[in-house]
Design an enzyme around this catalytic site. Structure first.
Site, PDB file in Angstrom:
ATOM      1  N   TYR A 283       0.830  -1.213   0.000  1.00 43.60           N
ATOM      2  CA  TYR A 283       0.000   0.000   0.000  1.00 43.60           C
ATOM      3  C   TYR A 283       0.859   1.255   0.000  1.00 43.60           C
ATOM      4  O   TYR A 283       1.918   1.285   0.624  1.00 43.60           O
ATOM      5  CB  TYR A 283      -0.888   0.003   1.250  1.00 43.60           C
ATOM      6  CG  TYR A 283      -1.845   1.163   1.273  1.00 43.60           C
ATOM      7  CD1 TYR A 283      -3.045   1.090   0.581  1.00 43.60           C
ATOM      8  CD2 TYR A 283      -1.541   2.333   1.960  1.00 43.60           C
ATOM      9  CE1 TYR A 283      -3.925   2.162   0.581  1.00 43.60           C
ATOM     10  CE2 TYR A 283      -2.411   3.403   1.968  1.00 43.60           C
ATOM     11  CZ  TYR A 283      -3.600   3.319   1.272  1.00 43.60           C
ATOM     12  OH  TYR A 283      -4.464   4.377   1.263  1.00 43.60           O
TER      13      TYR A 283
ATOM     14  N   TRP B 130       1.087   5.778  -1.475  1.00 44.65           N
ATOM     15  CA  TRP B 130       0.743   6.814  -2.443  1.00 44.65           C
ATOM     16  C   TRP B 130       1.754   6.952  -3.572  1.00 44.65           C
ATOM     17  O   TRP B 130       1.442   7.551  -4.600  1.00 44.65           O
ATOM     18  CB  TRP B 130       0.597   8.160  -1.724  1.00 44.65           C
ATOM     19  CG  TRP B 130      -0.798   8.429  -1.268  1.00 44.65           C
ATOM     20  CD1 TRP B 130      -1.558   7.627  -0.469  1.00 44.65           C
ATOM     21  CD2 TRP B 130      -1.597   9.576  -1.580  1.00 44.65           C
ATOM     22  NE1 TRP B 130      -2.781   8.210  -0.253  1.00 44.65           N
ATOM     23  CE2 TRP B 130      -2.828   9.420  -0.923  1.00 44.65           C
ATOM     24  CE3 TRP B 130      -1.391  10.729  -2.331  1.00 44.65           C
ATOM     25  CZ2 TRP B 130      -3.861  10.364  -1.004  1.00 44.65           C
ATOM     26  CZ3 TRP B 130      -2.408  11.672  -2.402  1.00 44.65           C
ATOM     27  CH2 TRP B 130      -3.624  11.480  -1.759  1.00 44.65           C
TER      28      TRP B 130
END
Ligand SMILES: Nc1nc2c(c(=O)[nH]1)N[C@H]1C(S)=C(S)[C@@H](COP(=O)(O)OP(=O)(O)OC[C@H]3O[C@@H](n4cnc5c(=O)[nH]c(N)nc54)[C@H](O)[C@@H]3O)O[C@H]1N2
Ligand SMILES: Nc1nc2c(c(=O)[nH]1)N[C@H]1C(S)=C(S)[C@@H](COP(=O)(O)OP(=O)(O)OC[C@H]3O[C@@H](n4cnc5c(=O)[nH]c(N)nc54)[C@H](O)[C@@H]3O)O[C@H]1N2
Ligand SMILES: [Mo]
Length: 781
Positions: A125, A127
């Site tokens: 996970y 950004w």
């Protein structure tokens, strides 16, 4: 004359021109059409080539020794023995790209043969960076899918609880729900009252995942205030947007919003202020909910008095608000933070129910929305369009985890868990590959994560800087920043399309994730599948052609690639009409039903009720969290910690840059505390304090602030984890040594960061040095 060059680029926090002089980055200037640019970008100027850049591949010393031996005798002795205890404290050895790629492919091959693909965890996970092609997760997933698949993760840290419950309630996928939020122009033109649970966190609208073209949220809030819209901020904090909008501030104990809303609902129901027609025509289950509201089912009427004792808000405030809401065109908003806590599913569901009772859903300026100002994109007026992305292929492995359950998965292979009506088991993970995220930033209970990271045989990471993730890996492959490669910035919540030009040469021997996976895939004999024989330039042209095709199908034009590349930022997709959430459904619920089992909004969901979860019943319910300001634990830990998003960076990104560093206090992350709580503890501005609970402790620098209500402290996320002792003490100020790693409920299993109680005291011992911004120990063999 210095050779100054200016090229367009994009980050999650905006579109800019990057300026170079003699091939060094010297300036970042905002896109001329962005009237409210973010200063987060300044952080890249002095971090892009700082001494923390990882310049060549590195392998942890103990691991390298073992694996070199195995490689040398690979025909006779593949033992797979991997010592892990020193992960996080070992020295690193620089190695050539050739050797690093050999070792990665050897290990992947060994694990695939012995344990099959489900033992790879590439949920990874995070950004990463803006840009359609070089998106690290897309690259990683495509790579693993080319190799037979991997255990993946589902949902987000942002809104796991909400994105799991809301499809049961309103039927829409979360993506479709966010895409069709009532837009700001419609709010400005039609709303009279904005009731905001968690306010409008303007600091957060500096970013949108994938990038921002023009920052618009602040202007919209200003223009709404000018139009005379009344704002009410129900939150433990008051922030910039609340000042701009002249909002009334109702100070609420975190985690009690559902109780507050039940109190409002009680008045609406008992004073006949409910829109009965709307409930009959568009909703199901109000009666069952009402039995709970009135106390028929549990003996407790959810009166304002009842709500007042839980929330700390006077009953007459609750009463007055119910009256106001019923008289005005009201938009109810909820911050995502409301559901990043234990039982987080309840508050967003209850917001929906409250909006149903008012009966304004689908009308201009009425109804509800979740996440306004969490990113600039939410409610940004734009004509939504599905843009092409890098094809990731099918994942043949079906195993997955809800994303925040990563430590549990690594620590307890084979253990059962529930998720959204299913019963699953954690797979036994042997190899973790992370690219474009930082679990030592984002995961709750970091001491537990340190332990979890000692379980698998191998941990491989593509990283840019020597942050805490890189230091907890075995194999560290140096990745480029987005300024060191060409890419295309397009996102569906924004009108600006940005060519992202390579601005400088890669620092050291760093490579893009695409180059890294191309090199490994060549060794694994999957190169053709992974690369389709295209280089970066060919991929960008390919993706652009796909974008042009989809544009022409949607009746707009994009220039051919070379013109686009040369001409810079482009504005497309200006909206032709205002968007109103669930407008079509409101107009004609028979022909436009929503895809719930009943075709209506589910105030009571039989599906959810039939899951039989005590911690997520069939309708919104007040459930008391383990840690909140009303729990017995406050005797020991009387303050609630809100660890929200930082204003001066994106999570942990660029914490090593000046834009983040200039706000540190004596090198520590600043913590905001109310004057009452500071006085009680004899604290002054600039003091270094120890924040502690039963899970861990960290240091931070005091800012006394009337932005936080008494009983609350605000310590932003993202200070690079700088552990001492067993990992439970962070000398720098990472709040995740304090947070509890539990799922929101059996339904979503989302992260519960905000359900955290702490105590604070002045730190009087000698200050331990910050070491995370020094290079790790690197030795030459
Ligand atoms: N206590 C608490 N914890 C939280 C939250 C909270 O509210 N409270 N919020 C949660 C939320 S909502 C989120 S979204 C998460 C965010 O968690 P993350 O998204 O994991 O945080 P970032 O710091 O953005 O991590 C991105 C990493 O990718 C690296 N990177 C950037 N570009 C590239 C690239 O091109 N290639 C490679 N290989 N690497 C790259 C960066 O250096 C950085 O280390 O945190 C969660 N954690
Ligand atoms: N500058 C910057 N912007 C960002 C990010 C970043 O790292 N930096 N991260 C982005 C990401 S990944 C995400 S998911 C979004 C997150 O967006 P949010 O989740 O909305 O952001 P937070 O900052 O965690 O919290 C917003 C507000 O909610 C309030 N709040 C917390 N708990 C409660 C509660 O129980 N009840 C009520 N009523 N209020 C509460 C907090 O006081 C805070 O004022 O932000 C995005 N924007
Ligand atoms: Mo997030």
């Amino acid at each position: 004359m210095p050779n100054k060059i200016k090229k367009p680029t994009a980050f999650h926090w905006g579109s800019y021109y990057a300026e170079t002089e003699n091939e060094k980055l010297v300036g970042i200037k905002p896109y001329e059409k962005d009237r409210d640019p973010s200063s987060i970008a300044n952080g890249i100027l002095d971090s892009i080539d700082d001494e923390l850049r990882i310049k060549v591949p590195h392998i942890r010393k103990g691991y390298l020794k073992e694996i070199r031996k195995e490689l040398a005798n690979s025909k006779t002795s593949i033992t797979g023995k991997r010592s892990r205890e020193k992960r996080g404290s070992d020295n690193f050895v620089p190695v050539s790209w050739e050797e690093a790629i050999d070792i990665v492919s050897f290990e992947m091959n060994r694990i695939k043969k012995k344990y099959k693909n489900k033992s790879f965890y590439a949920g990874s996970y995070g950004w990463a960076s803006a840009g359609r092609f070089h998106h690290a997760q897309s690259q990683l997933h495509r790579f693993f899918n080319s190799y037979g698949g991997y255990t993946k993760s589902v949902n987000t840290y942002s809104y796991a609880a909400s994105e799991t419950i809301m499809p049961h309630v309103i039927g829409l996928s979360y993506r479709k729900f966010l895409d069709t939020h009532t837009d700001w122009n419609n709010i400005k033109d039609n709303s009279e009252l904005m009731v905001m649970f968690g306010g409008l966190p303007l600091k957060n609208s500096q970013v949108t995942s994938g990038g921002v073209g023009k920052h618009t949220t602040k202007e919209f809030i200003k223009s709404c205030e000018k139009k005379g819209i009344k704002f009410i901020n129900i939150s433990p904090m008051e922030m910039e947007a609340d000042i701009i909008s002249k909002a009334d501030w109702i100070k609420i104990r975190p985690g009690t919003d559902t109780a507050f809303m039940l109190g409002v609902a009680f008045i609406l129901e008992t004073e006949s202020l409910v829109d009965k027609d709307f409930l009959n025509k568009y909703c199901t289950g109000y009666k069952i909910f009402c039995n709970y509201l009135k106390g028929t089912t549990d003996g407790k009427a959810k009166t304002p008095f009842w709500a007042s004792k839980i929330t700390g808000i006077p009953s007459n405030t609750i009463y007055d608000l119910a009256k106001q809401m019923s008289k005005k065109r009201t938009m109810i908003t909820g911050a995502w933070a409301l559901q990043r806590q234990q039982y987080g599913e309840q508050s967003h569901w209850m917001i929906t129910v409250l909006a149903c009772m008012l009966g304004q859903i689908g009308l201009p300026g009425g109804g509800f929305g979740l996440g306004y100002s969490a990113e600039n994109g939410i409610g940004n007026p734009v004509n939504y369009h599905k843009w092409p992305a890098l094809e990731q292929f099918q994942n043949p492995v079906s195993d997955f985890i809800p994303v925040a359950r990563v430590s549990d998965m690594l620590l307890e292979p084979g253990k059962g868990f529930t998720y959204n009506g299913t019963e699953l088991k954690y797979p036994d993970i042997k190899l973790v590959y992370w690219a474009g995220g930082n679990p030592f930033h984002h995961q709750m209970n970091l001491k537990k994560l340190v332990k979890a990271f000692k379980q698998p045989d191998s941990i491989i990471v593509n990283e840019i800087w020597w942050n805490s993730l890189a230091r907890h890996a075995d194999i560290v492959l140096p990745a480029t920043t987005s300024l060191e490669r060409n890419d295309i910035g397009i996102r569906h919540w924004d009108q600006t399309i940005s060519p992202m030009h390579k601005v400088i040469e890669p620092i050291g021997e760093s490579k893009s994730d695409y180059e890294i996976f191309s090199a490994i895939s060549a060794k694994l004999n999957i190169n053709e599948k992974f690369t389709e024989n295209r280089n970066e330039d060919q991929w960008l042209r390919h993706l652009w052609e796909e974008a042009r095709d989809s544009a022409s199908q949607a009746d707009f034009n994009l220039q051919e690639f070379d013109k686009f590349w040369k001409n810079g930022f482009q504005e497309v997709l200006s909206p032709t009409k205002q968007t109103i959430l669930l407008e079509e459904f409101r107009k004609d619920p028979i022909n436009n039903p929503i895809p719930t089992p009943s075709g209506k909004i589910e105030i009571f969901s039989k599906t959810v009720a039939d899951f039989n979860y005590d911690d997520c019943p069939g309708h919104p319910t007040w459930l008391e969290q383990d840690e909140w300001l009303g729990s017995a634990l406050t005797k020991q830990f009387p303050l609630q910690l809100i660890s929200g998003q930082p204003h001066n960076r994106l999570h942990s990104q660029l914490d090593n840059g000046s834009e983040s560093q200039k706000f540190k206090i004596n090198g520590r992350e600043p913590i905001k505390i109310n004057i009452k709580d500071a006085n009680f503890r004899n604290l002054n501005n600039g003091d270094i304090v120890e924040i502690f609970n039963k899970r861990g402790k960290c240091l931070a620098g005091v800012i006394i602030s009337n932005e936080v209500m008494p009983g609350i402290v605000f310590l932003p996320v993202g200070a690079w984890y700088d552990p001492l002792d067993d990992g439970s003490f962070c000398v720098h100020g990472n709040p995740n040594v304090l947070t509890e790693d539990i799922g929101t409920s059996s339904l979503a299993q989302g992260p519960s960061a905000h359900s955290t109680l702490v105590e604070i005291k002045k730190f009087t011992k000698e200050l331990p040095p910050i070491t995370i911004f020094d290079k790790p120990n690197i030795i030459n063999k």
